[in-house]
Design a protein around this motif. Structure first.
Motif, mmCIF file in Angstrom:
data_model
loop_
_atom_site.group_PDB
_atom_site.id
_atom_site.type_symbol
_atom_site.label_atom_id
_atom_site.label_comp_id
_atom_site.label_asym_id
_atom_site.label_seq_id
_atom_site.Cartn_x
_atom_site.Cartn_y
_atom_site.Cartn_z
ATOM 1 N N LEU A 259 0.825 -1.207 0.000
ATOM 2 C CA LEU A 259 0.000 0.000 0.000
ATOM 3 C C LEU A 259 0.861 1.259 0.000
ATOM 4 C CD1 LEU A 259 -2.772 -1.059 2.563
ATOM 5 C CD2 LEU A 259 -2.891 -1.091 0.061
ATOM 6 N N ARG A 260 2.063 1.163 0.567
ATOM 7 C CA ARG A 260 2.974 2.310 0.607
ATOM 8 C C ARG A 260 3.921 2.321 -0.594
ATOM 9 N NH1 ARG A 260 4.286 3.415 6.959
ATOM 10 N NH2 ARG A 260 2.523 2.296 7.851
ATOM 11 N N LEU A 261 4.028 1.186 -1.253
ATOM 12 C CA LEU A 261 4.900 1.052 -2.423
ATOM 13 C C LEU A 261 4.041 0.598 -3.599
ATOM 14 C CD1 LEU A 261 7.752 -0.854 -0.585
ATOM 15 C CD2 LEU A 261 8.050 1.359 -1.694
ATOM 16 N N PRO A 262 3.325 1.518 -4.217
ATOM 17 C CA PRO A 262 2.343 1.142 -5.235
ATOM 18 C C PRO A 262 2.936 0.425 -6.444
ATOM 19 C CG PRO A 262 2.714 3.517 -5.214
ATOM 20 C CD PRO A 262 3.384 2.964 -4.003
ATOM 21 N N HIS A 263 4.233 0.546 -6.659
ATOM 22 C CA HIS A 263 4.856 -0.121 -7.806
ATOM 23 C C HIS A 263 5.436 -1.489 -7.435
ATOM 24 C CE1 HIS A 263 4.361 3.580 -10.013
ATOM 25 N NE2 HIS A 263 5.060 4.250 -9.096
ATOM 26 N N ALA A 264 5.345 -1.847 -6.170
ATOM 27 C CA ALA A 264 5.943 -3.103 -5.718
ATOM 28 C C ALA A 264 5.119 -4.299 -6.158
ATOM 29 C CB ALA A 264 6.079 -3.096 -4.200
ATOM 30 N N GLN A 265 5.816 -5.401 -6.373
ATOM 31 C CA GLN A 265 5.169 -6.673 -6.686
ATOM 32 C C GLN A 265 5.593 -7.683 -5.628
ATOM 33 O OE1 GLN A 265 5.685 -7.952 -10.793
ATOM 34 N NE2 GLN A 265 6.119 -5.846 -11.424
ATOM 35 N N GLN A 266 4.678 -8.572 -5.261
ATOM 36 C CA GLN A 266 5.029 -9.574 -4.267
ATOM 37 C C GLN A 266 4.588 -10.955 -4.711
ATOM 38 O OE1 GLN A 266 2.903 -10.260 -0.594
ATOM 39 N NE2 GLN A 266 1.527 -8.519 -0.985
ATOM 40 N N HIS A 267 5.318 -11.943 -4.190
ATOM 41 C CA HIS A 267 5.024 -13.340 -4.497
ATOM 42 C C HIS A 267 5.185 -14.143 -3.209
ATOM 43 C CE1 HIS A 267 4.819 -17.088 -6.750
ATOM 44 N NE2 HIS A 267 5.905 -17.495 -6.105
ATOM 45 N N ARG A 268 4.307 -15.110 -2.979
ATOM 46 C CA ARG A 268 4.362 -15.931 -1.766
ATOM 47 C C ARG A 268 4.998 -17.288 -2.059
ATOM 48 N NH1 ARG A 268 0.771 -13.815 2.414
ATOM 49 N NH2 ARG A 268 0.867 -11.573 1.981
ATOM 50 N N GLN A 269 5.806 -17.751 -1.126
ATOM 51 C CA GLN A 269 6.400 -19.076 -1.185
ATOM 52 C C GLN A 269 5.647 -19.980 -0.205
ATOM 53 O OE1 GLN A 269 10.459 -17.408 -0.422
ATOM 54 N NE2 GLN A 269 11.132 -18.836 -2.000
ATOM 55 N N ALA A 270 4.828 -20.830 -0.742
ATOM 56 C CA ALA A 270 3.965 -21.683 0.094
ATOM 57 C C ALA A 270 4.810 -22.642 0.930
ATOM 58 C CB ALA A 270 2.996 -22.464 -0.783
ATOM 59 N N GLY A 271 4.414 -22.785 2.212
ATOM 60 C CA GLY A 271 5.038 -23.768 3.088
ATOM 61 C C GLY A 271 6.399 -23.400 3.627
ATOM 62 N N LEU A 272 6.882 -22.179 3.344
ATOM 63 C CA LEU A 272 8.215 -21.775 3.782
ATOM 64 C C LEU A 272 8.124 -20.647 4.801
ATOM 65 C CD1 LEU A 272 10.115 -21.828 0.372
ATOM 66 C CD2 LEU A 272 9.865 -23.665 2.051
ATOM 67 N N GLY A 273 9.167 -20.528 5.632
ATOM 68 C CA GLY A 273 9.145 -19.559 6.723
ATOM 69 C C GLY A 273 10.061 -18.377 6.496
ATOM 70 N N HIS A 274 10.564 -17.818 7.598
ATOM 71 C CA HIS A 274 11.358 -16.602 7.537
ATOM 72 C C HIS A 274 12.668 -16.803 6.782
ATOM 73 C CE1 HIS A 274 12.356 -12.546 8.697
ATOM 74 N NE2 HIS A 274 13.490 -12.929 9.267
ATOM 75 N N LEU A 275 13.208 -18.008 6.828
ATOM 76 C CA LEU A 275 14.452 -18.325 6.129
ATOM 77 C C LEU A 275 14.148 -19.075 4.836
ATOM 78 C CD1 LEU A 275 16.555 -19.424 9.239
ATOM 79 C CD2 LEU A 275 16.531 -17.182 8.124
ATOM 80 N N ALA A 276 13.132 -18.628 4.123
ATOM 81 C CA ALA A 276 12.681 -19.308 2.910
ATOM 82 C C ALA A 276 13.788 -19.429 1.877
ATOM 83 C CB ALA A 276 11.479 -18.577 2.316
ATOM 84 N N HIS A 277 14.648 -18.410 1.782
ATOM 85 C CA HIS A 277 15.707 -18.456 0.770
ATOM 86 C C HIS A 277 16.742 -19.529 1.076
ATOM 87 C CE1 HIS A 277 17.294 -15.973 3.974
ATOM 88 N NE2 HIS A 277 18.503 -16.038 3.455
#
Length: 294
Positions: A259-277
């Motif tokens: 909402l604060r970054l109108p040009h931002a795009q996001q993607h969710r990684q299902a089943g993964l946590g804070h250390l998803a990478h």
């Protein structure tokens, strides 16, 4: 004053267990003795790990990303093998300025900055305050761009300040981390489960009192409200990759950031946590490379 009591980790002791040591180097810049790893050729990509971690957090991504970029992955000030630096170096502005000095020393201008958690906050601060990064792509992995909600928002800072001022806090915390299964339990609270190598590396850093004191001091100095108030000013391309099971930075904060970054795009990684990478380095690398081409 605490550097004498809580020195950085011993490179000689831990080097045999560290990933990608052939790409490690030590550089002095901005009053800080840095440990960093550089790999690859091409435009510069800066990787910034989160609080409590180190550049080993990128071990699974570095070889792939280095096929397309000159990848620069430092230990942040006060973490692992990088020294704490001068007064103020562990605050958000202090770390951003220290990294500016480091990139100037290396004669590199990052075209892509990838930050995990608090590392993403540093990346955003750099983009807001450094003209040379005005067009750099920002990629936040579970980014900590907004203050944590609820009790954590008011308890986090004061508790960290008290712990950082108590000379025994870091020592006691490191002793706890050295206990069998302690770090595994801490990591599971982030929503992530790591392999044996990841668990060993986090055990090494979190059972070192110098590293722990650097982490506590960073937490004590951290202020996200000024950054949150200026997120809307960021004009860089912004991408967010969110572990859907993140128990450290609630995924709902990513929706608020959009909402604060109108040009931002996001993607969710299902089943993964804070250390998803670290759980899915292949999928994360592919996402980073796709975003870097936009």
């Amino acid at each position: 004053m605490f550097e004498r009591f809580y020195p950085s980790m011993s490179w000689a002791e831990h080097r045999p267990h560290w990933p990608h040591t052939q790409h490690s180097r030590f550089v002095k810049a901005g009053g800080i003795h840095w440990h960093l790893q550089m790999m690859g050729q091409g435009p510069c990509m800066l990787l910034l790990h989160g609080t409590g971690s180190g550049n080993f957090s990128w071990r699974g991504l570095l070889p792939t990303l280095a096929q397309h970029f000159t990848v620069l992955a430092p230990d942040l000030p006060g973490h692992a093998f990088t020294s704490r630096g001068p007064d103020g170096a562990l605050s958000l502005p202090g770390m951003a300025e220290a990294l500016r000095a480091l990139t100037l020393q290396l004669q590199l201008t990052p075209q892509v900055i990838v930050g995990h958690s608090a590392g993403a906050a540093i990346a955003a601060h750099m983009a807001l305050h450094m003209d040379s990064l005005a067009r750099s792509t920002l990629i936040g992995l579970n980014p900590a761009w907004l203050p944590l909600p609820g009790v954590a928002s008011w308890l986090f800072g004061p508790a960290a300040k008290l712990a950082a001022l108590n000379p025994l806090s870091a020592w006691a915390t490191a002793k706890m981390a050295a206990q069998p299964a302690a770090v595994a339990e801490w990591l599971e609270r982030t929503g992530s489960t790591l392999d044996a190598q990841g668990l060993d590396l986090y055990t090494r850093v979190l059972s070192d009192s110098g590293h722990v004191h650097g982490v506590l001091s960073m937490m004590a100095a951290w202020q996200l409200k000024p950054l949150a108030a200026r997120l809307h000013e960021i004009r860089n391309p912004v991408f967010m990759l969110i572990g859907a099971q993140d128990q450290t930075v609630p995924p709902a904060l990513a929706d608020q950031a959009v909402l604060r970054l109108p040009h931002a795009q996001q993607h969710r990684q299902a089943g993964l946590g804070h250390l998803a990478h670290e759980q899915d380095p292949v999928g994360t690398s592919q996402y980073i490379l796709r975003c870097s081409k936009n």
